[in-house]
Scaffold this motif. Sequence first.
Motif, mmCIF file in Angstrom:
data_model
loop_
_atom_site.group_PDB
_atom_site.id
_atom_site.type_symbol
_atom_site.label_atom_id
_atom_site.label_comp_id
_atom_site.label_asym_id
_atom_site.label_seq_id
_atom_site.Cartn_x
_atom_site.Cartn_y
_atom_site.Cartn_z
ATOM 1 N N GLN A 1 2.096 8.125 -3.527
ATOM 2 C CA GLN A 1 1.719 8.842 -4.746
ATOM 3 C C GLN A 1 0.426 9.624 -4.542
ATOM 4 O O GLN A 1 0.285 10.748 -5.015
ATOM 5 C CB GLN A 1 1.522 7.855 -5.896
ATOM 6 N N ASN B 1 1.691 3.254 -3.319
ATOM 7 C CA ASN B 1 0.535 3.930 -3.889
ATOM 8 C C ASN B 1 0.076 5.082 -3.003
ATOM 9 O O ASN B 1 -0.252 6.154 -3.492
ATOM 10 C CB ASN B 1 -0.613 2.946 -4.077
ATOM 11 N N LEU B 2 0.097 4.843 -1.692
ATOM 12 C CA LEU B 2 -0.372 5.876 -0.770
ATOM 13 C C LEU B 2 0.495 7.122 -0.875
ATOM 14 O O LEU B 2 0.002 8.249 -0.858
ATOM 15 C CB LEU B 2 -0.346 5.344 0.656
ATOM 16 N N VAL C 1 0.828 -1.205 0.000
ATOM 17 C CA VAL C 1 0.000 0.000 0.000
ATOM 18 C C VAL C 1 0.859 1.251 0.000
ATOM 19 O O VAL C 1 0.500 2.272 -0.572
ATOM 20 C CB VAL C 1 -0.934 -0.011 1.229
#
Lengths: 289, 290
Positions: free
Chosen positions: B265, B262-263, B259
Motif C-alpha cells: 500500500q 502494508n508495504l 509487512v
Amino acid sequence: MLLQFLINGFITGILYSIAAIGFALVYNTTRIFHIAAAAVHVVAAYIFYSTYHILGLPLVLAGIISTLLSALLSILCEWCVYRPQYIKNASINVIMISSIGLMTVLINMVAMYFGNETKILNNNIQATYTWGTLIVTHPQMLQLIFGGIFIIIFVFFVRYSRFGLRINALSNNPILFETLGFNIYITRTYIFALSGIFLALNSCLSAYDIGINPYTGMPLFINAMVAMIIGGVGRFDACILGGISLGILQSFLVYYFSANWQNAITFLLLLLFLFFRPQGILGYKKRTV
Amino acid sequence: MEYILHIIIILNIYILLVLSANLPIGMSNLLSVAQASFYGIGAYLGAFFLIKFQLPFIVIALFTMFLTGVSSLIVSFASVKLKGDYFVLATLGFQMIIFTILYNWVEVTGGSYGIADIPHIQLFGKVEVTGVYGYFVLTTFLSLLIIFLFIYLKQSPFGRIIKAIRTDEIAVAALGRNPVSFKILTFFISAAFSGLAGMIYASYVSYIDPTSFSIDESIFILCALFIGGIGNVKGPIIGALFIIIIPELLRFIGLPDAVAANLRQIIYGLILIIIMYFRPQGLWGETVLK
C-alpha cells in the motif's frame, strides 16, 4: 433515558465538530479535499498512545506533544505535497488524488509499525459522574470540557482576531488576497498547522475514550465531512452546528432504530443535502465551478 | 503454472474494472469513487442468479449487467445535478450506502459472513467452466472482447461526444447534443461492465463478502487507473497490469507477510503522489483530470 441519548449525542457531536473544523479549515480556504486529514488523525492518536501509554507521561502533556507533532505533520503534508501541486497550478481533483496517495502512505506506515490491532489506552473501569439518571463517563467529561473550550476559543479567534480575518479573506478570494500583499504560503502553512491541531485534539479525546486502530481515520473523516456539508460549506461556525446535529441524530438513530444502519442513514442525509440544499443549513448559495 | 494463470485471471478482472472506471473518470471527467459499489452489486446479483437459477452464462451476465446498470442511475442523476467536489461526495455517499446495505442486510446478503458456495458459470447448456484453466480462457476472452469494445467506443460517435463533454459540456449542449443522456449512458455502461467483473469474480472465487467491495477497493481501482493513465484504453490496462504485478514481484523479495500488505500500500501511495506531481495524466494516459 432520552436525555441520556441527547447528551451522548451532543458529546459525540462536539468531537465531530472539532474534526469538521480541522477539515474545513483546509477545505474552505484552499479547496483542497484533504483526505490525508484521516491519516493525520490516526498518526496523532498513535503519538498520543506512545507518549501516554508507553512512555507514561501525564495525560495533558501527552496530549500537547501529540497536538504539536500532528501540527508539524500537517505542515509537512502542505510543504511536501500540496504546495508543489499548488505552484504547478494542478487541478483540484489531481490534488485530491495525491491526497489519497498521501493518506495511504501514512496510514500504512502506522499500521506497519504498530500493527493492525485495536489498542486500548486505559484498562480500568471508567469513573462516572451521575446526576439523577444521567451518567457521563470521565472521558466523555474530558471531551465535553476540552472540546467545548477549544470550539469557543476557535469561534472567537476566527471572528475577532487578525489571523481569523485572513483565513476568511483567503477563503473568499485567494487572488485578491495575494494581490493585497499577503503571503499566501505563510497563511496556508498556519492554516494547516491549525487544522493539524484540531484533528489531533479530536484524535486524543476519542483515543482516550474508545482506543485506537489504524483504520479509524476514514470513518471519522467521512463523518466530519458530512457534518461540514450539513452545517454549510464556507463557514466555520456552521461546522459546529452540523457536527452537533449529526451527533444527536446518530445517537437517536441508535435509540429508536438500530446501530447497524447508522452509516447508511448518515449518507442518505448527505445525499439529501447534496441534492436539495447543497449549501448546507447555514450556508449561502453560490455557484459551484 | 496455475499460480500464473490465477494472477492472469485476477488481472483480467481488474482490466475490466479499471477500463470501466476509465469511462466516466477519464473520458467524461466525472470523478466517481463508487466503482467498487457497482463491482459489489454485480457480484451479489451474479451470486444470487447463479445460486437460484440454472441459466446459461450469457443470460445471467446480461441480467446482472442490466440490473447493475440500472443501479447506476442514482449516480448519473447526481452527476447531472452536482458538479466538482459535490459529485465526488455524492458518489462517496452512494458507495458507503451500498457497503452498509451489503454488510447489514443479513437476510439477503449474509452480512459479514458473505455468501459461500457460489456455483460455477455454465456456458451454453451444460458445459461448466471449472478450474483455473476454464476461467483463464473465459476471462481472457472477455477482457480481450471488452478491450476491443472500448477501443471501438473511444472512436465511435458516442466516444467522441463524451470526450467533448469532458472538454466543454456547455459547448456540447449548444451543438444540439444532450449531455444528460450521454452521462447516463456512460455510467450505465461503466456500471454494467463493473457488474460483469463482479459476477465473474464471485463465481471464480465462489465466496464473496462485503469487505471486497468497500471504499478501499474503490480507492484501489482509482490508484490503478491514475497510475496507468486516464482517457484512453492502453492507460488503464497498463495501470491494472502494474498494480497486479507489483505485489507478486514483492512476494519474491521475501518480505514477511505482516509487512508485505502494508508495504504494498505504501508503494502504491508513493507512486500515486509522485505520478500526480510529475505526470498527472498517468504513465500512458491521454488527458489530465480537471
